[in-house]
Write a protein that holds these residues in place. Structure first.
Motif, short mmCIF file in Angstrom:
data_model
loop_
_atom_site.label_atom_id
_atom_site.label_comp_id
_atom_site.label_asym_id
_atom_site.label_seq_id
_atom_site.Cartn_x
_atom_site.Cartn_y
_atom_site.Cartn_z
N ILE A 1 -48.88 -58.03 51.77
CA ILE A 1 -49.14 -57.14 50.64
C ILE A 1 -48.29 -55.88 50.78
CG2 ILE A 1 -50.87 -55.64 49.57
CD1 ILE A 1 -52.96 -57.81 50.27
N GLY B 1 -47.28 -52.10 47.60
CA GLY B 1 -47.25 -52.26 49.05
C GLY B 1 -46.84 -50.99 49.77
N PRO C 1 -52.17 -58.97 45.51
CA PRO C 1 -53.59 -59.05 45.85
C PRO C 1 -54.47 -59.16 44.61
CG PRO C 1 -52.84 -56.79 46.04
CD PRO C 1 -51.63 -57.63 45.73
#
Length: 69
Positions: free
Chosen positions: A36, A5, A43
């Protein structure tokens, strides 16, 4: 997930893109991308590929950051 992230957020800011602009480029929702970036959601490979295309970063780089390579 936090490392991935942070990496995505950093690349997005270097590309001078807002979260909303990245959402438009990837056809993903703004809240989902935010999750995310904050490391709250892992993801899928399809999503990683969409983000990598939008940020002009090799998908392998993002997959490695996600620990999938």
């Amino acid at each position: 997930m936090e490392a991935l992230g942070a990496f995505i957020r950093n690349k997005r800011k270097l590309a001078n893109l807002s979260l909303r602009q990245l959402a438009e480029l990837t056809k993903l929702s703004n809240p989902y991308l935010s999750q995310i970036e904050r490391g709250l959601h892992q993801p899928s490979v399809r999503v990683i590929r969409a983000i990598s295309d939008a940020l002009n970063v090799p998908a392998q780089t993002l997959l490695a950051q996600a620990g999938l390579l």
